[in-house]
Design a protein around this motif. Structure first.
Motif, mmCIF file in Angstrom:
data_model
loop_
_atom_site.group_PDB
_atom_site.id
_atom_site.type_symbol
_atom_site.label_atom_id
_atom_site.label_comp_id
_atom_site.label_asym_id
_atom_site.label_seq_id
_atom_site.Cartn_x
_atom_site.Cartn_y
_atom_site.Cartn_z
ATOM 1 N N ALA A 141 107.895 -3.578 35.227
ATOM 2 C CA ALA A 141 107.821 -2.673 34.078
ATOM 3 C C ALA A 141 106.417 -2.684 33.480
ATOM 4 N N PHE A 142 105.784 -3.864 33.464
ATOM 5 C CA PHE A 142 104.412 -3.959 32.967
ATOM 6 C C PHE A 142 103.459 -3.211 33.888
ATOM 7 N N PHE A 143 103.669 -3.360 35.195
ATOM 8 C CA PHE A 143 102.786 -2.701 36.159
ATOM 9 C C PHE A 143 102.850 -1.186 35.999
ATOM 10 N N TRP A 144 104.087 -0.629 36.017
ATOM 11 C CA TRP A 144 104.245 0.826 35.965
ATOM 12 C C TRP A 144 104.176 1.374 34.542
ATOM 13 N N GLY A 145 104.871 0.751 33.635
ATOM 14 C CA GLY A 145 104.962 1.288 32.278
ATOM 15 C C GLY A 145 103.767 1.009 31.404
ATOM 16 N N SER A 146 102.980 -0.006 31.766
ATOM 17 C CA SER A 146 101.800 -0.348 30.973
ATOM 18 C C SER A 146 100.517 0.025 31.714
ATOM 19 N N LEU A 147 100.233 -0.650 32.839
ATOM 20 C CA LEU A 147 98.950 -0.463 33.509
ATOM 21 C C LEU A 147 98.796 0.920 34.140
ATOM 22 N N VAL A 148 99.733 1.310 34.993
ATOM 23 C CA VAL A 148 99.620 2.614 35.662
ATOM 24 C C VAL A 148 99.670 3.744 34.639
ATOM 25 N N ARG A 149 100.549 3.615 33.665
ATOM 26 C CA ARG A 149 100.671 4.640 32.623
ATOM 27 C C ARG A 149 99.373 4.838 31.861
ATOM 28 N N VAL A 150 98.745 3.747 31.436
ATOM 29 C CA VAL A 150 97.501 3.832 30.676
ATOM 30 C C VAL A 150 96.398 4.453 31.527
ATOM 31 N N ALA A 151 96.287 4.037 32.783
ATOM 32 C CA ALA A 151 95.245 4.574 33.660
ATOM 33 C C ALA A 151 95.426 6.070 33.870
ATOM 34 N N LEU A 152 96.653 6.497 34.123
ATOM 35 C CA LEU A 152 96.911 7.921 34.344
ATOM 36 C C LEU A 152 96.578 8.733 33.097
ATOM 37 N N LEU A 153 97.002 8.256 31.938
ATOM 38 C CA LEU A 153 96.729 8.973 30.691
ATOM 39 C C LEU A 153 95.236 9.019 30.399
ATOM 40 N N HIS A 154 94.529 7.920 30.661
ATOM 41 C CA HIS A 154 93.082 7.907 30.475
ATOM 42 C C HIS A 154 92.422 9.016 31.284
ATOM 43 N N HIS A 155 92.731 9.070 32.559
ATOM 44 C CA HIS A 155 92.026 10.014 33.422
ATOM 45 C C HIS A 155 92.430 11.463 33.157
ATOM 46 N N VAL A 156 93.651 11.693 32.732
ATOM 47 C CA VAL A 156 94.040 13.055 32.347
ATOM 48 C C VAL A 156 93.267 13.472 31.095
ATOM 49 N N THR A 157 93.199 12.579 30.102
ATOM 50 C CA THR A 157 92.459 12.882 28.871
ATOM 51 C C THR A 157 90.986 13.109 29.160
ATOM 52 N N TRP A 158 90.390 12.231 29.959
ATOM 53 C CA TRP A 158 88.971 12.375 30.270
ATOM 54 C C TRP A 158 88.696 13.637 31.081
ATOM 55 N N SER A 159 89.692 14.101 31.827
ATOM 56 C CA SER A 159 89.522 15.332 32.608
ATOM 57 C C SER A 159 89.344 16.550 31.707
ATOM 58 N N ILE A 160 89.872 16.484 30.481
ATOM 59 C CA ILE A 160 89.649 17.584 29.540
ATOM 60 C C ILE A 160 88.169 17.649 29.193
ATOM 61 N N ASN A 161 87.512 16.487 29.065
ATOM 62 C CA ASN A 161 86.078 16.449 28.771
ATOM 63 C C ASN A 161 85.243 16.907 29.954
ATOM 64 N N SER A 162 85.656 16.544 31.147
ATOM 65 C CA SER A 162 84.839 16.812 32.332
ATOM 66 C C SER A 162 85.268 18.090 33.052
ATOM 67 N N ILE A 163 86.437 18.080 33.658
ATOM 68 C CA ILE A 163 86.888 19.208 34.472
ATOM 69 C C ILE A 163 87.012 20.490 33.658
ATOM 70 N N CYS A 164 87.618 20.398 32.466
ATOM 71 C CA CYS A 164 87.862 21.609 31.670
ATOM 72 C C CYS A 164 86.607 22.170 31.024
ATOM 73 N N HIS A 165 85.479 21.490 31.170
ATOM 74 C CA HIS A 165 84.207 22.048 30.710
ATOM 75 C C HIS A 165 83.316 22.409 31.896
ATOM 76 N N ALA A 166 83.877 22.367 33.104
ATOM 77 C CA ALA A 166 83.104 22.705 34.291
ATOM 78 C C ALA A 166 83.725 23.853 35.071
ATOM 79 N N VAL A 167 85.054 23.912 35.115
ATOM 80 C CA VAL A 167 85.739 24.953 35.877
ATOM 81 C C VAL A 167 86.867 25.535 35.032
ATOM 82 N N GLY A 168 87.510 26.573 35.561
ATOM 83 C CA GLY A 168 88.665 27.159 34.897
ATOM 84 C C GLY A 168 88.414 28.585 34.433
#
Length: 327
Positions: A216-243
């Protein structure tokens, strides 16, 4: 377009009160211990994300782990999108005090930094969007392909390790003046611990095993945080480069449809930069925006009011006269 950040900045332009208490640990400069903590919060979940696929193939993922990951992901994601972004940064609606505090805590549990620092950085981003002074523009180094590749890395993650440039007293004085919000921001490390502790606690109690707590820690804590980080950061990077860019804005913000569900509606980024205070970002047919849906429910429950919903005339006034373009 004058945004809430512009008003707050102009109000302080004549003289900044540097004697005001810092709202986050470390003040205006990121000290070495903060840099190490940031590196830890980024790299450990990211390594877990890389290990997720082979580990899932090897010993699978239980419905409990998956449920905890999804629940915690969208709890933090909506805390960022509704709370940190649309409410605290842009004032897209007004909230009664219990909802205001709840949104501050939920956003903090996304592990993306203290409330006041997050808001200050984002208000500065809007003031200088894709121009000199923007903390995380992918166009920082130029428009050639090599420069854009370097800029995407900068906008996605590298900017967070740069020396702190954003004055919290200048860009978020309203939050600093609120003792409860200042306390939530100062206690970011405790909200992080709580966010990481909930999945293994639930997993361990449900399965009555240490293995259940670990997975539960692996999936619900670590993987979850990493996925959310990169989705959020993609708004800064990807969404200001393409679309696609059907709306008029003074920057290169674009709509990236395939990020809409994971970003809780934030990837309809072109409309957001064309109308920053709008409570809804996905305004066209078929544009999923779960954050706007939840704000509507909050409004119906009486928890949120004075919501800045975009009218048809307001949307049309921001459309480009020519066909929408894509980068």
């Amino acid at each position: 377009m004058t945004t809430r950040s512009d008003v707050l900045d102009d109000a302080r332009e004549a003289g900044e009160d540097t004697s005001a208490p810092s709202a986050t640990r470390g003040g205006e400069s990121k000290r070495s211990i903060e840099q190490l903590a940031l590196l830890l919060f980024i790299t450990v979940p990211f390594l877990a994300l890389l290990a997720a696929v082979p580990l899932a193939w090897g010993w699978g993922v239980s419905w409990l782990d998956l449920g905890l990951m999804v629940f915690m992901y969208y709890l933090g994601c909506h805390g960022i999108t509704i709370g940190f972004h649309r409410y605290f940064t842009h004032g897209s609606f007004k909230a009664k005090r219990p909802l205001r505090i709840a949104l501050a805590v939920m956003g903090s549990m996304a592990v993306e930094g203290p409330l006041v620092r997050w808001v200050a950085d984002h208000r500065k981003h809007h003031k200088f969007s894709d121009a000199e002074g923007d903390p995380h523009s992918p166009w920082r180094f130029g428009e050639t392909l090599p420069a854009l590749m370097k800029g995407l890395w900068w906008a996605h993650i590298a900017w967070m390790f740069d020396e702190e440039q954003t004055s919290q007293e200048k860009y978020a004085p309203d939050l600093i003046k609120d003792p409860a919000l200042r306390r939530v921001s100062r206690d970011f490390v405790y909200w992080t611990i709580l966010s990481l502790a909930i999945p293994p606690l639930v997993g361990g109690l449900v399965t009555m095993s240490w293995w259940g707590a670990f997975t539960a820690f692996f999936w619900g804590s670590l993987v979850r945080v990493a996925l959310l980080h990169h989705v959020t950061w993609s708004i800064n990077s990807i969404c200001h480069a393409v679309g696609k860019r059907p709306f008029k804005s003074r920057d290169k913000s674009g709509n990236v449809w395939w990020l809409a569900v994971l970003s809780c509606g934030e990837s309809w980024h072109n409309l957001h930069h064309a109308d920053p205070t709008s409570a809804r970002h996905g305004v066209m047919r078929g544009q999923i925006d779960s954050s706007a849906r939840l704000i509507r429910w909050f409004e119906k429950a009486g928890w949120a009011y004075d919501v800045r919903w975009p009218s048809a005339d307001r949307i049309d006034s921001r459309r480009k006269s020519e066909p929408s373009e894509a980068a």
